[in-house]
Design a protein around this motif. Structure first.
Motif, PDB file in Angstrom:
ATOM      1  N   THR A 100      31.562 -22.137 117.022  1.00  0.00           N
ATOM      2  CA  THR A 100      31.118 -21.151 118.149  1.00  0.00           C
ATOM      3  C   THR A 100      30.212 -20.108 117.341  1.00  0.00           C
ATOM      4  O   THR A 100      29.378 -19.695 117.917  1.00  0.00           O
ATOM      5  CB  THR A 100      32.395 -20.425 118.818  1.00  0.00           C
ATOM      6  OG1 THR A 100      33.322 -21.351 119.349  1.00  0.00           O
ATOM      7  CG2 THR A 100      31.828 -19.513 119.842  1.00  0.00           C
ATOM      8  N   TRP A 101      30.788 -19.631 116.253  1.00  0.00           N
ATOM      9  CA  TRP A 101      29.894 -18.718 115.583  1.00  0.00           C
ATOM     10  C   TRP A 101      28.425 -19.388 115.233  1.00  0.00           C
ATOM     11  O   TRP A 101      27.326 -18.582 115.233  1.00  0.00           O
ATOM     12  CB  TRP A 101      30.712 -18.298 114.098  1.00  0.00           C
ATOM     13  CG  TRP A 101      29.800 -17.355 113.175  1.00  0.00           C
ATOM     14  CD1 TRP A 101      29.807 -15.994 113.464  1.00  0.00           C
ATOM     15  CD2 TRP A 101      28.934 -17.672 112.335  1.00  0.00           C
ATOM     16  NE1 TRP A 101      28.904 -15.669 112.315  1.00  0.00           N
ATOM     17  CE2 TRP A 101      28.347 -16.587 111.809  1.00  0.00           C
ATOM     18  CE3 TRP A 101      28.499 -19.002 111.996  1.00  0.00           C
ATOM     19  CZ2 TRP A 101      27.656 -16.676 110.594  1.00  0.00           C
ATOM     20  CZ3 TRP A 101      27.627 -19.024 110.668  1.00  0.00           C
ATOM     21  CH2 TRP A 101      27.091 -17.925 110.342  1.00  0.00           C
ATOM     22  N   ALA A 102      28.583 -20.531 114.638  1.00  0.00           N
ATOM     23  CA  ALA A 102      27.323 -21.222 114.411  1.00  0.00           C
ATOM     24  C   ALA A 102      26.398 -21.599 115.342  1.00  0.00           C
ATOM     25  O   ALA A 102      25.403 -21.373 115.239  1.00  0.00           O
ATOM     26  CB  ALA A 102      27.658 -22.468 113.404  1.00  0.00           C
ATOM     27  N   TRP A 162      29.018 -11.178 113.640  1.00  0.00           N
ATOM     28  CA  TRP A 162      28.976 -11.828 114.770  1.00  0.00           C
ATOM     29  C   TRP A 162      27.492 -11.753 115.421  1.00  0.00           C
ATOM     30  O   TRP A 162      27.212 -10.646 115.511  1.00  0.00           O
ATOM     31  CB  TRP A 162      30.016 -11.525 116.002  1.00  0.00           C
ATOM     32  CG  TRP A 162      30.116 -12.536 117.169  1.00  0.00           C
ATOM     33  CD1 TRP A 162      29.499 -12.456 118.453  1.00  0.00           C
ATOM     34  CD2 TRP A 162      30.764 -13.505 117.007  1.00  0.00           C
ATOM     35  NE1 TRP A 162      29.803 -13.603 119.095  1.00  0.00           N
ATOM     36  CE2 TRP A 162      30.560 -14.286 118.375  1.00  0.00           C
ATOM     37  CE3 TRP A 162      31.564 -14.437 116.141  1.00  0.00           C
ATOM     38  CZ2 TRP A 162      31.166 -15.660 118.743  1.00  0.00           C
ATOM     39  CZ3 TRP A 162      32.302 -15.578 116.276  1.00  0.00           C
ATOM     40  CH2 TRP A 162      32.035 -16.310 117.776  1.00  0.00           C
ATOM     41  N   PRO A 163      26.782 -13.053 115.982  1.00  0.00           N
ATOM     42  CA  PRO A 163      25.498 -12.588 116.572  1.00  0.00           C
ATOM     43  C   PRO A 163      25.434 -11.586 117.728  1.00  0.00           C
ATOM     44  O   PRO A 163      26.323 -11.406 118.523  1.00  0.00           O
ATOM     45  CB  PRO A 163      25.193 -14.175 117.020  1.00  0.00           C
ATOM     46  CG  PRO A 163      26.145 -14.859 116.298  1.00  0.00           C
ATOM     47  CD  PRO A 163      27.190 -13.966 116.133  1.00  0.00           C
ATOM     48  N   ASN A 164      24.289 -10.743 117.604  1.00  0.00           N
ATOM     49  CA  ASN A 164      23.917  -9.556 118.427  1.00  0.00           C
ATOM     50  C   ASN A 164      24.888  -8.347 118.411  1.00  0.00           C
ATOM     51  O   ASN A 164      25.073  -7.822 119.382  1.00  0.00           O
ATOM     52  CB  ASN A 164      23.844 -10.166 119.832  1.00  0.00           C
ATOM     53  CG  ASN A 164      22.379 -10.618 120.192  1.00  0.00           C
ATOM     54  OD1 ASN A 164      21.416 -10.147 119.684  1.00  0.00           O
ATOM     55  ND2 ASN A 164      22.365 -11.338 121.440  1.00  0.00           N
ATOM     56  N   THR A 165      25.844  -8.330 117.498  1.00  0.00           N
ATOM     57  CA  THR A 165      26.672  -7.021 117.412  1.00  0.00           C
ATOM     58  C   THR A 165      26.107  -5.879 117.597  1.00  0.00           C
ATOM     59  O   THR A 165      26.709  -4.923 118.294  1.00  0.00           O
ATOM     60  CB  THR A 165      27.717  -7.131 116.106  1.00  0.00           C
ATOM     61  OG1 THR A 165      28.596  -8.505 116.350  1.00  0.00           O
ATOM     62  CG2 THR A 165      28.299  -6.040 115.638  1.00  0.00           C
ATOM     63  N   MET A 181      35.485 -16.059 112.850  1.00  0.00           N
ATOM     64  CA  MET A 181      34.411 -15.813 111.735  1.00  0.00           C
ATOM     65  C   MET A 181      34.483 -16.906 110.279  1.00  0.00           C
ATOM     66  O   MET A 181      35.509 -17.098 110.072  1.00  0.00           O
ATOM     67  CB  MET A 181      34.282 -14.420 111.143  1.00  0.00           C
ATOM     68  CG  MET A 181      33.816 -13.387 112.013  1.00  0.00           C
ATOM     69  SD  MET A 181      34.034 -11.836 111.050  1.00  0.00           S
ATOM     70  CE  MET A 181      33.976 -10.620 112.408  1.00  0.00           C
ATOM     71  N   PRO A 182      33.187 -17.414 109.883  1.00  0.00           N
ATOM     72  CA  PRO A 182      33.232 -17.919 108.581  1.00  0.00           C
ATOM     73  C   PRO A 182      33.722 -16.923 107.664  1.00  0.00           C
ATOM     74  O   PRO A 182      33.688 -15.772 107.606  1.00  0.00           O
ATOM     75  CB  PRO A 182      31.918 -18.232 108.435  1.00  0.00           C
ATOM     76  CG  PRO A 182      31.152 -18.268 109.634  1.00  0.00           C
ATOM     77  CD  PRO A 182      31.728 -17.203 110.379  1.00  0.00           C
ATOM     78  N   ASN A 191      15.193 -19.830 111.717  1.00  0.00           N
ATOM     79  CA  ASN A 191      15.993 -19.028 110.525  1.00  0.00           C
ATOM     80  C   ASN A 191      17.236 -19.600 110.099  1.00  0.00           C
ATOM     81  O   ASN A 191      17.967 -18.744 109.459  1.00  0.00           O
ATOM     82  CB  ASN A 191      16.005 -17.606 111.086  1.00  0.00           C
ATOM     83  CG  ASN A 191      14.653 -16.876 111.348  1.00  0.00           C
ATOM     84  OD1 ASN A 191      13.809 -17.132 110.801  1.00  0.00           O
ATOM     85  ND2 ASN A 191      14.670 -16.085 112.415  1.00  0.00           N
ATOM     86  N   ARG A 192      17.322 -20.916 110.344  1.00  0.00           N
ATOM     87  CA  ARG A 192      18.851 -21.388 110.175  1.00  0.00           C
ATOM     88  C   ARG A 192      19.957 -20.718 110.544  1.00  0.00           C
ATOM     89  O   ARG A 192      21.146 -20.390 110.097  1.00  0.00           O
ATOM     90  CB  ARG A 192      18.847 -21.529 108.546  1.00  0.00           C
ATOM     91  CG  ARG A 192      17.788 -22.412 107.880  1.00  0.00           C
ATOM     92  CD  ARG A 192      18.194 -22.526 106.500  1.00  0.00           C
ATOM     93  NE  ARG A 192      16.997 -23.444 105.847  1.00  0.00           N
ATOM     94  CZ  ARG A 192      16.920 -23.579 104.667  1.00  0.00           C
ATOM     95  NH1 ARG A 192      17.882 -23.064 103.677  1.00  0.00           N
ATOM     96  NH2 ARG A 192      15.822 -24.386 104.187  1.00  0.00           N
ATOM     97  N   GLY A 193      19.692 -19.974 111.783  1.00  0.00           N
ATOM     98  CA  GLY A 193      20.626 -18.934 112.344  1.00  0.00           C
ATOM     99  C   GLY A 193      21.160 -17.661 111.549  1.00  0.00           C
ATOM    100  O   GLY A 193      21.910 -17.080 111.863  1.00  0.00           O
ATOM    101  N   MET A 194      20.184 -17.569 110.615  1.00  0.00           N
ATOM    102  CA  MET A 194      20.701 -16.214 109.856  1.00  0.00           C
ATOM    103  C   MET A 194      19.979 -14.814 110.518  1.00  0.00           C
ATOM    104  O   MET A 194      18.841 -15.230 110.558  1.00  0.00           O
ATOM    105  CB  MET A 194      20.416 -16.474 108.344  1.00  0.00           C
ATOM    106  CG  MET A 194      21.201 -17.330 107.659  1.00  0.00           C
ATOM    107  SD  MET A 194      22.708 -17.355 107.806  1.00  0.00           S
ATOM    108  CE  MET A 194      23.182 -15.753 106.682  1.00  0.00           C
ATOM    109  N   PRO A 195      20.555 -13.915 110.448  1.00  0.00           N
ATOM    110  CA  PRO A 195      20.012 -12.420 110.699  1.00  0.00           C
ATOM    111  C   PRO A 195      18.959 -12.034 110.169  1.00  0.00           C
ATOM    112  O   PRO A 195      19.099 -12.369 108.678  1.00  0.00           O
ATOM    113  CB  PRO A 195      21.242 -11.862 111.303  1.00  0.00           C
ATOM    114  CG  PRO A 195      22.105 -12.249 110.339  1.00  0.00           C
ATOM    115  CD  PRO A 195      22.093 -13.747 110.281  1.00  0.00           C
TER     116      PRO A 195
END
Length: 389
Positions: free
Chosen positions: A197-199, A91-94, A23-24, A210-214
């Motif tokens: 990987t996170w990015a 983490w995406p889609n958590t 994670m960042p 969305n610049r990858g932001m949820p």
């Protein structure tokens, strides 16, 4: 369900260490830190671990059962996945991963108003078997619409959040740009790039636009389009009123036909109010140590509540539990059920789509081993094994 445990990560601590690497920094600190000096995050776990359990070996142990009935449903273990805001930031889609874990392991999943999966998608994954945690919207029309959406999609247990009358003062979040309004910090962009990987997964799931932001999926229906970060912060500040009052609870009782639980109680006085109102349950909690650093740990407030109200209202607890022995200690102290947040988040942070099941398997197996070691056949018998020093 067939699940193969990954032996490289046999404990929640192994998952935590791995998730910290993946994670960042800003996302990991949003998950793990509390408020002010983080004292209550530490106390929550430490004071649970001061509790000891006494085994009785020279007895016949038949078969250990972790099955637990809660509000008319029988679950395969006495713990559930608590609500966590902005889950897909870590983490995406958590949120989706953990909702599926709740189905795979037959444990309750609690959806937050401010997480990154909509009520409708949650219902689809869980087949309507989920709980909903409500941050109190100021607007009556929006409030009633959110509750109608939850009920129409199968939710039968509503958790009203009581412990956020104001947001905790979280210096690390402020430094990382997670105040209101949030800021896009250059150091965060650099840190995200150092965790490719996170990015890349964030960009894939949340979109390049969305610049990858949820985003807050449940609330999108009520948001004006095209908001920048500053406008989003102002919207969120205007949308919610965290102060939960008796009158507001009564108003919700009039329109919610299912079970109502107050989450975030810490005092005997507040639980007495819940009993007087005829509510169904309470979750003893201090919001994971994120609200009042000068306050007591969750476990230290559980005892007086159990002593006065056991059998009068369902008493649950969250906060500080990191493994199976921790849950056994809490249940031996009189709680009817446990909810955990960070351990499941460490799972997805470490192993992505497989992480929720890994965390649930570890917790369930550890808890079973404690029961077997104690010679405890049923969860409700755990208080018999509390070691009174």
């Amino acid at each position: 369900m067939s699940f193969q445990m990954n032996p490289d990560y046999p404990s929640i601590e192994h998952l935590r260490v791995k998730s910290k690497k993946r994670m960042p920094k800003f996302a990991y600190e949003y998950l793990t830190e509390g408020c002010n000096e983080d004292l209550n995050v530490y106390k929550n776990t430490k004071e649970i671990r001061d509790i000891e359990l006494m085994p009785t070996y020279l007895t016949d142990l038949k078969e250990v059962s972790m099955k637990t009935e809660l509000f008319g449903k029988t679950y395969d273990a006495p713990f559930g996945i608590t609500a966590v805001g902005l889950q897909s930031l870590m983490w995406p889609n958590t949120a989706q991963i953990l909702a599926k874990t709740s189905v795979d392991f037959n444990i309750p999943f609690m959806l937050s108003t401010v997480t990154t999966m909509s009520i409708e998608e949650c219902a689809e994954i869980t087949k309507g078997n989920f709980w909903f945690q409500l941050y109190y919207p100021k607007n009556k029309e929006y409030r009633e619409d959110i509750l109608k959406r939850a009920w129409d999609n199968g939710c039968r247990v509503l958790c009203l959040l009581s412990d956020v009358p104001t947001f905790g003062y979280r210096p690390k979040d402020i430094y990382n740009g997670f105040g209101m309004p949030p800021k896009m910090m250059l150091r965060n962009i650099v840190n995200a790039a150092l965790h490719p990987t996170w990015a890349l997964e964030s960009l894939r799931v949340n979109g390049i636009e969305n610049r990858g932001m949820p985003s807050f999926k449940t609330l999108e229906k009520y948001m004006p389009g095209g908001m920048d970060l500053r406008q989003l912060g102002l919207f969120m500040d205007d949308f919610f009123d965290g102060k939960l009052t008796v009158e507001r609870i009564k108003d919700i009782q009039k329109i919610w036909p299912g079970k109502i639980v107050i989450k975030g109680v810490a005092s005997v006085e507040d639980v007495q109010t819940c009993v007087d109102l005829g509510l169904d349950g309470v979750i003893v909690s201090n919001h994971g140590g994120r609200q009042l650093d000068a306050g007591p740990s969750s476990i230290s407030t559980l005892g007086p509540i159990v002593e006065k109200f056991k059998g009068k209202i369902t008493i649950m607890m969250d906060g500080g539990m990191r493994n199976g022995p921790d849950m056994a200690r809490v249940l031996a102290s009189g709680a009817d059920f446990c909810f955990l947040g960070r351990p499941f988040m460490y799972g997805t942070g470490a192993l992505g789509t497989k992480g929720g099941d890994q965390a649930a398997w570890i917790l369930k197996r550890e808890f079973q081993q404690v029961m077997e070691q104690l010679n405890c056949e049923k969860v409700e018998d755990l208080p018999k094994f509390l070691h009174k020093k």
